[in-house]
Design a protein around this motif. Structure first.
Motif, PDB file in Angstrom:
ATOM      1  N   THR A  66      10.133 -21.483  -4.009  1.00  0.00           N
ATOM      2  CA  THR A  66      11.549 -21.399  -4.373  1.00  0.00           C
ATOM      3  C   THR A  66      12.423 -21.862  -3.222  1.00  0.00           C
ATOM      4  OG1 THR A  66      11.158 -19.559  -5.898  1.00  0.00           O
ATOM      5  CG2 THR A  66      13.396 -19.805  -5.029  1.00  0.00           C
ATOM      6  N   ARG A  67      12.094 -21.422  -2.015  1.00  0.00           N
ATOM      7  CA  ARG A  67      12.873 -21.812  -0.842  1.00  0.00           C
ATOM      8  C   ARG A  67      12.880 -23.329  -0.678  1.00  0.00           C
ATOM      9  NH1 ARG A  67      10.480 -18.626   2.260  1.00  0.00           N
ATOM     10  NH2 ARG A  67      11.973 -16.917   2.096  1.00  0.00           N
ATOM     11  N   ARG A  68      11.737 -23.954  -0.872  1.00  0.00           N
ATOM     12  CA  ARG A  68      11.656 -25.407  -0.718  1.00  0.00           C
ATOM     13  C   ARG A  68      12.436 -26.126  -1.805  1.00  0.00           C
ATOM     14  NH1 ARG A  68       5.395 -26.701   1.199  1.00  0.00           N
ATOM     15  NH2 ARG A  68       5.329 -25.148   2.884  1.00  0.00           N
ATOM     16  N   ILE A  69      12.351 -25.612  -3.026  1.00  0.00           N
ATOM     17  CA  ILE A  69      13.072 -26.238  -4.140  1.00  0.00           C
ATOM     18  C   ILE A  69      14.574 -26.153  -3.912  1.00  0.00           C
ATOM     19  CG2 ILE A  69      13.640 -25.953  -6.590  1.00  0.00           C
ATOM     20  CD1 ILE A  69      10.642 -25.138  -6.975  1.00  0.00           C
ATOM     21  N   VAL A  70      15.057 -24.982  -3.516  1.00  0.00           N
ATOM     22  CA  VAL A  70      16.498 -24.809  -3.282  1.00  0.00           C
ATOM     23  C   VAL A  70      16.952 -25.663  -2.098  1.00  0.00           C
ATOM     24  CG1 VAL A  70      18.288 -23.152  -2.621  1.00  0.00           C
ATOM     25  CG2 VAL A  70      16.550 -22.521  -4.314  1.00  0.00           C
ATOM     26  N   ALA A  71      16.139 -25.725  -1.047  1.00  0.00           N
ATOM     27  CA  ALA A  71      16.485 -26.518   0.131  1.00  0.00           C
ATOM     28  C   ALA A  71      16.590 -27.999  -0.197  1.00  0.00           C
ATOM     29  CB  ALA A  71      15.460 -26.299   1.238  1.00  0.00           C
ATOM     30  N   GLY A  72      15.914 -28.404  -1.272  1.00  0.00           N
ATOM     31  CA  GLY A  72      15.982 -29.803  -1.678  1.00  0.00           C
ATOM     32  C   GLY A  72      17.348 -30.223  -2.179  1.00  0.00           C
ATOM     33  N   GLY A  73      18.184 -29.256  -2.510  1.00  0.00           N
ATOM     34  CA  GLY A  73      19.559 -29.541  -2.883  1.00  0.00           C
ATOM     35  C   GLY A  73      19.760 -30.073  -4.283  1.00  0.00           C
ATOM     36  N   GLY A  74      18.737 -30.045  -5.109  1.00  0.00           N
ATOM     37  CA  GLY A  74      18.884 -30.538  -6.475  1.00  0.00           C
ATOM     38  C   GLY A  74      19.525 -29.521  -7.400  1.00  0.00           C
ATOM     39  N   ARG A  75      19.589 -29.870  -8.677  1.00  0.00           N
ATOM     40  CA  ARG A  75      20.244 -29.004  -9.658  1.00  0.00           C
ATOM     41  C   ARG A  75      19.288 -27.995 -10.267  1.00  0.00           C
ATOM     42  NH1 ARG A  75      18.608 -30.717 -14.584  1.00  0.00           N
ATOM     43  NH2 ARG A  75      17.754 -32.841 -14.734  1.00  0.00           N
ATOM     44  N   THR A  76      18.004 -28.078  -9.933  1.00  0.00           N
ATOM     45  CA  THR A  76      17.011 -27.189 -10.536  1.00  0.00           C
ATOM     46  C   THR A  76      17.264 -25.739 -10.151  1.00  0.00           C
ATOM     47  OG1 THR A  76      15.328 -28.930 -10.512  1.00  0.00           O
ATOM     48  CG2 THR A  76      14.548 -26.655 -10.684  1.00  0.00           C
ATOM     49  N   ARG A  77      17.195 -24.855 -11.151  1.00  0.00           N
ATOM     50  CA  ARG A  77      17.318 -23.417 -10.917  1.00  0.00           C
ATOM     51  C   ARG A  77      15.940 -22.778 -11.056  1.00  0.00           C
ATOM     52  NH1 ARG A  77      21.980 -24.360  -8.662  1.00  0.00           N
ATOM     53  NH2 ARG A  77      23.806 -24.350 -10.010  1.00  0.00           N
ATOM     54  N   VAL A  78      15.739 -21.686 -10.334  1.00  0.00           N
ATOM     55  CA  VAL A  78      14.448 -21.001 -10.357  1.00  0.00           C
ATOM     56  C   VAL A  78      14.602 -19.616 -10.965  1.00  0.00           C
ATOM     57  CG1 VAL A  78      12.534 -20.116  -8.985  1.00  0.00           C
ATOM     58  CG2 VAL A  78      13.654 -22.251  -8.317  1.00  0.00           C
ATOM     59  N   LEU A  79      13.777 -19.330 -11.954  1.00  0.00           N
ATOM     60  CA  LEU A  79      13.715 -18.006 -12.572  1.00  0.00           C
ATOM     61  C   LEU A  79      12.364 -17.408 -12.197  1.00  0.00           C
ATOM     62  CD1 LEU A  79      14.832 -15.824 -14.468  1.00  0.00           C
ATOM     63  CD2 LEU A  79      13.905 -17.119 -16.392  1.00  0.00           C
ATOM     64  N   ILE A  80      12.400 -16.337 -11.397  1.00  0.00           N
ATOM     65  CA  ILE A  80      11.175 -15.733 -10.879  1.00  0.00           C
ATOM     66  C   ILE A  80      10.708 -14.607 -11.790  1.00  0.00           C
ATOM     67  CG2 ILE A  80      10.299 -14.238  -9.026  1.00  0.00           C
ATOM     68  CD1 ILE A  80      11.660 -15.969  -7.020  1.00  0.00           C
ATOM     69  N   LEU A  81       9.403 -14.566 -12.014  1.00  0.00           N
ATOM     70  CA  LEU A  81       8.794 -13.472 -12.753  1.00  0.00           C
ATOM     71  C   LEU A  81       8.181 -12.496 -11.754  1.00  0.00           C
ATOM     72  CD1 LEU A  81       7.031 -15.441 -15.614  1.00  0.00           C
ATOM     73  CD2 LEU A  81       9.199 -14.214 -15.704  1.00  0.00           C
ATOM     74  N   THR A  82       8.577 -11.241 -11.842  1.00  0.00           N
ATOM     75  CA  THR A  82       8.118 -10.245 -10.887  1.00  0.00           C
ATOM     76  C   THR A  82       7.639  -9.005 -11.637  1.00  0.00           C
ATOM     77  OG1 THR A  82       8.717  -9.030  -8.871  1.00  0.00           O
ATOM     78  CG2 THR A  82      10.419  -9.248 -10.566  1.00  0.00           C
ATOM     79  N   THR A  83       7.269  -7.981 -10.905  1.00  0.00           N
ATOM     80  CA  THR A  83       6.834  -6.721 -11.502  1.00  0.00           C
ATOM     81  C   THR A  83       7.593  -5.576 -10.867  1.00  0.00           C
ATOM     82  OG1 THR A  83       5.023  -6.584  -9.915  1.00  0.00           O
ATOM     83  CG2 THR A  83       4.511  -7.553 -12.050  1.00  0.00           C
ATOM     84  N   PHE A  84       7.599  -4.433 -11.529  1.00  0.00           N
ATOM     85  CA  PHE A  84       8.403  -3.302 -11.078  1.00  0.00           C
ATOM     86  C   PHE A  84       8.052  -2.836  -9.669  1.00  0.00           C
ATOM     87  CE2 PHE A  84      10.963  -2.555 -14.640  1.00  0.00           C
ATOM     88  CZ  PHE A  84      10.221  -2.743 -15.797  1.00  0.00           C
ATOM     89  N   ASP A  85       6.797  -3.014  -9.272  1.00  0.00           N
ATOM     90  CA  ASP A  85       6.379  -2.470  -7.986  1.00  0.00           C
ATOM     91  C   ASP A  85       6.375  -3.516  -6.884  1.00  0.00           C
ATOM     92  OD1 ASP A  85       2.738  -2.598  -8.333  1.00  0.00           O
ATOM     93  OD2 ASP A  85       4.317  -3.898  -9.090  1.00  0.00           O
ATOM     94  N   LEU A  86       7.049  -4.639  -7.092  1.00  0.00           N
ATOM     95  CA  LEU A  86       7.055  -5.680  -6.078  1.00  0.00           C
ATOM     96  C   LEU A  86       8.479  -6.040  -5.668  1.00  0.00           C
ATOM     97  CD1 LEU A  86       4.229  -8.041  -7.391  1.00  0.00           C
ATOM     98  CD2 LEU A  86       4.125  -6.441  -5.492  1.00  0.00           C
ATOM     99  N   ASP A  87       9.297  -5.032  -5.401  1.00  0.00           N
ATOM    100  CA  ASP A  87      10.680  -5.313  -5.023  1.00  0.00           C
ATOM    101  C   ASP A  87      10.781  -6.142  -3.752  1.00  0.00           C
ATOM    102  OD1 ASP A  87      11.680  -4.018  -7.178  1.00  0.00           O
ATOM    103  OD2 ASP A  87      12.231  -2.183  -6.130  1.00  0.00           O
ATOM    104  N   GLU A  88       9.795  -6.005  -2.846  1.00  0.00           N
ATOM    105  CA  GLU A  88       9.871  -6.772  -1.601  1.00  0.00           C
ATOM    106  C   GLU A  88       9.854  -8.271  -1.891  1.00  0.00           C
ATOM    107  OE1 GLU A  88       5.435  -5.860  -2.085  1.00  0.00           O
ATOM    108  OE2 GLU A  88       7.355  -4.935  -2.529  1.00  0.00           O
ATOM    109  N   TYR A  89       9.134  -8.677  -2.944  1.00  0.00           N
ATOM    110  CA  TYR A  89       9.154 -10.082  -3.329  1.00  0.00           C
ATOM    111  C   TYR A  89      10.508 -10.447  -3.932  1.00  0.00           C
ATOM    112  CZ  TYR A  89       4.080 -10.230  -2.747  1.00  0.00           C
ATOM    113  OH  TYR A  89       2.817 -10.184  -2.239  1.00  0.00           O
ATOM    114  N   ALA A  90      11.090  -9.523  -4.646  1.00  0.00           N
ATOM    115  CA  ALA A  90      12.343  -9.817  -5.326  1.00  0.00           C
ATOM    116  C   ALA A  90      13.468 -10.087  -4.344  1.00  0.00           C
ATOM    117  CB  ALA A  90      12.715  -8.667  -6.259  1.00  0.00           C
TER     118      ALA A  90
END
Length: 221
Positions: A66-90
């Protein structure tokens, strides 16, 4: 037509997502990636509207991708799939520039509406995660991002009108445009105009980043 790239290391999961997305008249899957490195590379080549990004993948994980995609500066948006017990990733995903989060056991309708919302520049955070997620994010902010003790207003907020500041505050509380319109007695089109101006004036990439700003500047606490 909303174009989507699916990034997940589980072939069966990717197949399920593809079947769901391609059953919709307004969506098409332009590619599948089995890891974060593939996701970043394919995004640069395919320029999808949305990347549906799993977090835990071999090699490069979904956060770094996600960091690399956003740093690329394009129009693409990222929707992340996570789980309830992984807030550190969120909250790491928030810092990386993701435009939304959904839990892996979301209903199909939630996933589809989430993709549509992110594609149009809105933010999507599973309601069950919102407050816990952002609280966790704020607690991990570097001290330099905290408001100055002098009490002087944050420069990112100084150009906002009183109404825009009010709307940014309730955005930070998790209100949708519909809820803002109903509770503040405004037309929803007016709310959308205000939100657009807030994003432009504060330099926020999307609604998630504006919500982060509300927390960083103590509009919400």
């Amino acid at each position: 037509m909303t174009t989507v790239l699916i990034a997940d290391d589980q072939p069966l999961q990717r197949f399920g997502f593809r079947m769901l997305l391609e059953s919709q008249d307004d969506m098409t899957v332009v590619g599948e990636a089995a890891n974060g490195a593939e996701a970043a590379r394919m995004t640069a080549g395919l320029l999808p509207d949305v990347v549906l990004m799993d977090v835990r993948m071999p090699g490069l994980d979904g956060i770094e991708a996600t960091r690399r995609i956003v740093a690329g500066g394009g129009r693409t948006r990222v929707l992340i799939l996570t789980t309830f017990d992984l807030d550190e990733y969120a909250y790491s995903g928030l810092r990386a520039g993701a435009s939304g989060f959904l839990v892996k056991d979301a209903q199909p309708e939630e996933l589809l509406s989430g993709i549509r919302a992110v594609a149009t520049g809105d933010a999507v955070v599973a309601p069950s995660l919102t407050r816990r997620l952002l609280d966790a994010y704020v607690h991990h902010l570097p001290a330099a991002t905290q408001p100055s003790p002098s009490g002087s207003p944050d420069p990112r907020l100084t150009t906002l009108t009183d109404r825009e500041t009010e709307i940014l505050r309730v955005m930070g509380q998790g209100w949708t445009n519909t809820e803002i319109a109903e509770r503040l007695h405004l037309a929803e089109s007016t709310v959308k105009t205000h939100v657009g101006r807030i994003l432009a004036k504060t330099g926020s990439r999307d609604r998630v980043q504006a919500v982060i700003l509300a927390y960083e500047t103590k509009l919400v606490g």
